[in-house]
Design a protein around this motif. Sequence first.
Motif, mmCIF file in Angstrom:
data_model
loop_
_atom_site.group_PDB
_atom_site.id
_atom_site.type_symbol
_atom_site.label_atom_id
_atom_site.label_comp_id
_atom_site.label_asym_id
_atom_site.label_seq_id
_atom_site.Cartn_x
_atom_site.Cartn_y
_atom_site.Cartn_z
ATOM 1 N N ARG A 1 50.721 24.965 43.599
ATOM 2 C CA ARG A 1 52.004 24.887 43.864
ATOM 3 C C ARG A 1 52.270 25.208 44.933
ATOM 4 N N SER A 2 52.094 26.611 44.162
ATOM 5 C CA SER A 2 52.848 27.355 46.111
ATOM 6 C C SER A 2 51.835 26.956 47.369
ATOM 7 N N GLY A 3 51.394 26.125 47.376
ATOM 8 C CA GLY A 3 50.737 25.898 48.771
ATOM 9 C C GLY A 3 49.211 26.362 49.094
ATOM 10 N N VAL A 4 49.053 26.849 48.095
ATOM 11 C CA VAL A 4 47.311 28.357 48.390
ATOM 12 C C VAL A 4 45.997 27.347 47.947
ATOM 13 N N ILE A 5 45.457 27.455 49.316
ATOM 14 C CA ILE A 5 44.714 26.536 48.966
ATOM 15 C C ILE A 5 43.203 27.422 49.267
ATOM 16 N N VAL A 6 42.327 27.481 48.029
ATOM 17 C CA VAL A 6 41.756 28.551 47.343
ATOM 18 C C VAL A 6 40.305 28.232 48.173
ATOM 19 N N ASP A 7 39.822 28.775 48.877
ATOM 20 C CA ASP A 7 38.088 28.875 49.447
ATOM 21 C C ASP A 7 37.353 29.619 48.434
ATOM 22 N N HIS A 8 37.408 30.231 47.729
ATOM 23 C CA HIS A 8 36.123 31.108 47.111
ATOM 24 C C HIS A 8 37.414 32.128 46.417
ATOM 25 N N ALA A 9 35.671 32.744 45.463
ATOM 26 C CA ALA A 9 36.623 33.644 44.734
ATOM 27 C C ALA A 9 35.156 34.820 44.673
ATOM 28 N N GLN A 10 35.478 36.265 44.026
ATOM 29 C CA GLN A 10 33.975 36.964 43.839
ATOM 30 C C GLN A 10 34.837 38.243 42.497
ATOM 31 N N GLN A 11 33.753 37.782 41.902
ATOM 32 C CA GLN A 11 34.333 37.793 40.234
ATOM 33 C C GLN A 11 32.375 38.944 39.912
ATOM 34 N N SER A 12 33.443 39.674 38.939
ATOM 35 C CA SER A 12 31.864 40.963 37.663
ATOM 36 C C SER A 12 32.650 41.123 36.272
ATOM 37 N N ILE A 13 31.092 41.291 36.178
ATOM 38 C CA ILE A 13 31.592 41.063 34.693
ATOM 39 C C ILE A 13 30.905 42.439 34.188
ATOM 40 N N SER A 14 31.486 43.047 33.082
ATOM 41 C CA SER A 14 31.177 43.811 32.040
ATOM 42 C C SER A 14 31.297 44.048 31.155
ATOM 43 N N ALA A 15 31.544 45.731 30.875
ATOM 44 C CA ALA A 15 31.798 45.773 28.607
ATOM 45 C C ALA A 15 33.009 46.884 28.943
ATOM 46 N N THR A 16 33.175 47.379 28.289
ATOM 47 C CA THR A 16 34.852 48.508 27.672
ATOM 48 C C THR A 16 35.235 48.027 26.862
ATOM 49 N N ALA B 1 41.176 46.328 16.128
ATOM 50 C CA ALA B 1 41.115 47.575 16.218
ATOM 51 C C ALA B 1 40.613 48.564 17.976
ATOM 52 N N VAL B 2 41.038 49.974 17.472
ATOM 53 C CA VAL B 2 41.271 50.855 18.945
ATOM 54 C C VAL B 2 39.732 51.002 19.601
ATOM 55 N N GLY B 3 38.979 50.223 20.525
ATOM 56 C CA GLY B 3 37.719 51.103 20.865
ATOM 57 C C GLY B 3 36.652 50.099 20.294
ATOM 58 N N THR B 4 37.464 48.899 20.216
ATOM 59 C CA THR B 4 36.450 48.114 19.823
ATOM 60 C C THR B 4 35.969 47.318 21.030
ATOM 61 N N ALA B 5 34.428 46.784 21.440
ATOM 62 C CA ALA B 5 34.044 46.496 22.514
ATOM 63 C C ALA B 5 34.074 44.952 22.366
ATOM 64 N N LEU B 6 34.737 45.132 25.010
ATOM 65 C CA LEU B 6 35.555 43.941 25.130
ATOM 66 C C LEU B 6 34.260 43.633 26.829
ATOM 67 N N ILE B 7 34.440 42.048 26.436
ATOM 68 C CA ILE B 7 33.885 41.626 27.530
ATOM 69 C C ILE B 7 34.917 41.977 28.764
ATOM 70 N N ALA B 8 35.049 42.458 29.734
ATOM 71 C CA ALA B 8 35.589 42.943 30.815
ATOM 72 C C ALA B 8 35.232 41.738 31.805
ATOM 73 N N LEU B 9 36.369 41.240 32.259
ATOM 74 C CA LEU B 9 35.676 40.392 33.597
ATOM 75 C C LEU B 9 37.191 40.839 34.890
ATOM 76 N N THR B 10 36.508 41.055 36.127
ATOM 77 C CA THR B 10 37.068 41.534 37.155
ATOM 78 C C THR B 10 36.644 40.070 37.957
ATOM 79 N N ARG B 11 37.969 39.535 38.736
ATOM 80 C CA ARG B 11 37.646 38.050 40.074
ATOM 81 C C ARG B 11 38.788 38.871 41.109
ATOM 82 N N VAL B 12 38.795 38.088 42.396
ATOM 83 C CA VAL B 12 39.461 38.490 42.878
ATOM 84 C C VAL B 12 39.449 36.998 43.456
ATOM 85 N N VAL B 13 40.501 36.262 43.997
ATOM 86 C CA VAL B 13 40.526 34.994 44.611
ATOM 87 C C VAL B 13 41.103 35.406 46.032
#
Length: 267
Positions: free
Chosen positions: A180-195, A208-220
């Motif tokens: 809506r802001s006029g950004v035309i997305v071209d590609h993204a880089q993404q990685s998955i790990s756990a934390t 609970a604190v310390g529970t295992a979670l799926i961690a995803l990082t994405r840059v558009v």
Amino acid sequence: MEKVSVVATRQLSDGGKAQRVYLLLSNEILRGGYAPGDVLPGEIKLTEMHSVSRVTIRRALTMLANDGLIERKAGLGTVVRAPAMSQTGISADFASLMPQLVRMGQATEARLISFAYVAPPAPVAKLLRLESGNVQRAVRVRTVEGAPFSHLMTHVPEDIAQNFSEADLATTPLFRLLERSGVIVDHAQQSISATLAAPDVAEALDVAVGTALIALTRVVYDKSGRGVEHLSALYRPDRFRLDMTLNRIGHQGERQWASVLEMGGNE
């Protein structure tokens, strides 16, 4: 992740030991090591397996019961329950990423936890290719049927973010706001790990604190190669699943598996 030495483990407090046993058992249950209906080993056996006291085992089992992963049955023992995924889960198919981003935004609700314009952390600035200027940082929790399943922190360059408000972020998926802001997305880089869940994330996701979670990082990135969004997402593995469709390609003797598209999250 560093392994905890035997000496360090012995020095843990009773609460820390219970947390460690809880994490080991919950991960085993969520990975399918114990199927729904299976009976866990008795308390005495668990104390031997984990080298802790019965009090510690009982604390760990209480945490598992509070998470709905087990239940105590008289005359039978501690029985594994089916994860909540079957009732309130969200799944993402790698092969249909973009349409699912929109559908997830429509099928889930977001709660805005924090919103501010700040100087970006150095790693974020580098990935967004920002040489100067602030970013809009927003932290949200997405829920489905009232159950939290993802913790999302986004950083967007200030000149783009000024096109939408704090109220917009609480009601509209960021992907839509960028378009809506006029950004035309071209590609993204993404990685998955756990934390493991830190205290603030654990509270937001009701784990609970310390529970295992799926961690995803994405840059558009847009067509010019400029970074327009940095997403750091954490998912409860009992309420979010990642699916991938694989195709067998290549000629005889050189055939290999290939994914249609890389996986996607829900923002």
